[in-house]
Design a protein around this motif. Structure first.
Motif, PDB file in Angstrom:
ATOM      1  N   ALA A  48      41.959  27.415 -33.447  1.00  0.00           N
ATOM      2  CA  ALA A  48      43.076  27.539 -34.384  1.00  0.00           C
ATOM      3  C   ALA A  48      43.963  28.742 -34.084  1.00  0.00           C
ATOM      4  N   ALA A  49      43.675  29.479 -33.027  1.00  0.00           N
ATOM      5  CA  ALA A  49      44.415  30.705 -32.726  1.00  0.00           C
ATOM      6  C   ALA A  49      45.892  30.426 -32.457  1.00  0.00           C
ATOM      7  N   ALA A  50      46.197  29.373 -31.737  1.00  0.00           N
ATOM      8  CA  ALA A  50      47.598  29.066 -31.434  1.00  0.00           C
ATOM      9  C   ALA A  50      48.373  28.759 -32.711  1.00  0.00           C
ATOM     10  N   LYS A  51      47.743  28.013 -33.621  1.00  0.00           N
ATOM     11  CA  LYS A  51      48.387  27.693 -34.895  1.00  0.00           C
ATOM     12  C   LYS A  51      48.581  28.962 -35.721  1.00  0.00           C
ATOM     13  N   ASP A  52      47.574  29.828 -35.725  1.00  0.00           N
ATOM     14  CA  ASP A  52      47.676  31.087 -36.461  1.00  0.00           C
ATOM     15  C   ASP A  52      48.821  31.945 -35.932  1.00  0.00           C
ATOM     16  N   MET A  53      48.940  32.028 -34.618  1.00  0.00           N
ATOM     17  CA  MET A  53      50.009  32.829 -34.026  1.00  0.00           C
ATOM     18  C   MET A  53      51.379  32.230 -34.347  1.00  0.00           C
ATOM     19  N   ALA A  54      51.475  30.899 -34.334  1.00  0.00           N
ATOM     20  CA  ALA A  54      52.737  30.247 -34.670  1.00  0.00           C
ATOM     21  C   ALA A  54      53.119  30.540 -36.119  1.00  0.00           C
ATOM     22  N   GLU A  55      52.140  30.514 -37.013  1.00  0.00           N
ATOM     23  CA  GLU A  55      52.400  30.817 -38.416  1.00  0.00           C
ATOM     24  C   GLU A  55      52.802  32.275 -38.601  1.00  0.00           C
ATOM     25  N   LEU A  56      52.158  33.170 -37.875  1.00  0.00           N
ATOM     26  CA  LEU A  56      52.525  34.582 -37.958  1.00  0.00           C
ATOM     27  C   LEU A  56      53.943  34.822 -37.447  1.00  0.00           C
ATOM     28  N   ARG A  57      54.307  34.150 -36.375  1.00  0.00           N
ATOM     29  CA  ARG A  57      55.672  34.286 -35.859  1.00  0.00           C
ATOM     30  C   ARG A  57      56.690  33.738 -36.846  1.00  0.00           C
ATOM     31  N   GLU A  58      56.344  32.622 -37.482  1.00  0.00           N
ATOM     32  CA  GLU A  58      57.235  32.036 -38.484  1.00  0.00           C
ATOM     33  C   GLU A  58      57.390  32.976 -39.677  1.00  0.00           C
ATOM     34  N   LEU A  59      56.283  33.570 -40.106  1.00  0.00           N
ATOM     35  CA  LEU A  59      56.320  34.513 -41.216  1.00  0.00           C
ATOM     36  C   LEU A  59      57.151  35.741 -40.867  1.00  0.00           C
ATOM     37  N   LEU A  60      56.985  36.243 -39.662  1.00  0.00           N
ATOM     38  CA  LEU A  60      57.764  37.390 -39.219  1.00  0.00           C
ATOM     39  C   LEU A  60      59.251  37.048 -39.141  1.00  0.00           C
TER      40      LEU A  60
END
Length: 101
Positions: A48-60
């Motif tokens: 799930a790391a790729a999804k987590d990073m995508a969500e963090l980038r979206e949040l940022l």
């Protein structure tokens, strides 16, 4: 990923005198091993790391957009207040209050 390949390459380099190909392979394996360890320490070594990073980038990105919007709104209010003060000053200078009476 373990350091077995790296250890094998290091032994090969020590035994054969380490040619350029072996040194490049050692550097590549060491880099991959270090990156894997760093990702594991950050908790980003699962599926799930790729999804987590995508969500963090979206949040940022959303945070940056919100910050930009706040600055634009604040600047717009400052301009409106300055315009109102200017109009009030011009009205006082040209005797608008006397016209109203």
């Amino acid at each position: 990923m373990s350091g077995a390949v790296l250890a094998q390459l290091m032994a090969q380099g020590a035994g054969e005198g380490a040619d350029l190909t072996t040194l490049r392979a050692i550097a590549e394996e060491a880099g991959e091993l270090a990156a894997s360890r760093a990702m594991a320490r950050l908790g980003l070594d699962d599926a799930a790391a790729a999804k987590d990073m995508a969500e963090l980038r979206e949040l940022l990105g959303a945070w940056r957009d919100a910050k930009r919007s706040v600055w634009k709104a604040a600047l717009a209010w400052v301009v409106r207040i300055a315009g109102a003060l200017l109009l009030t000053g011009l009205a006082a200078k040209f005797g608008f209050w006397d016209w109203v009476k």
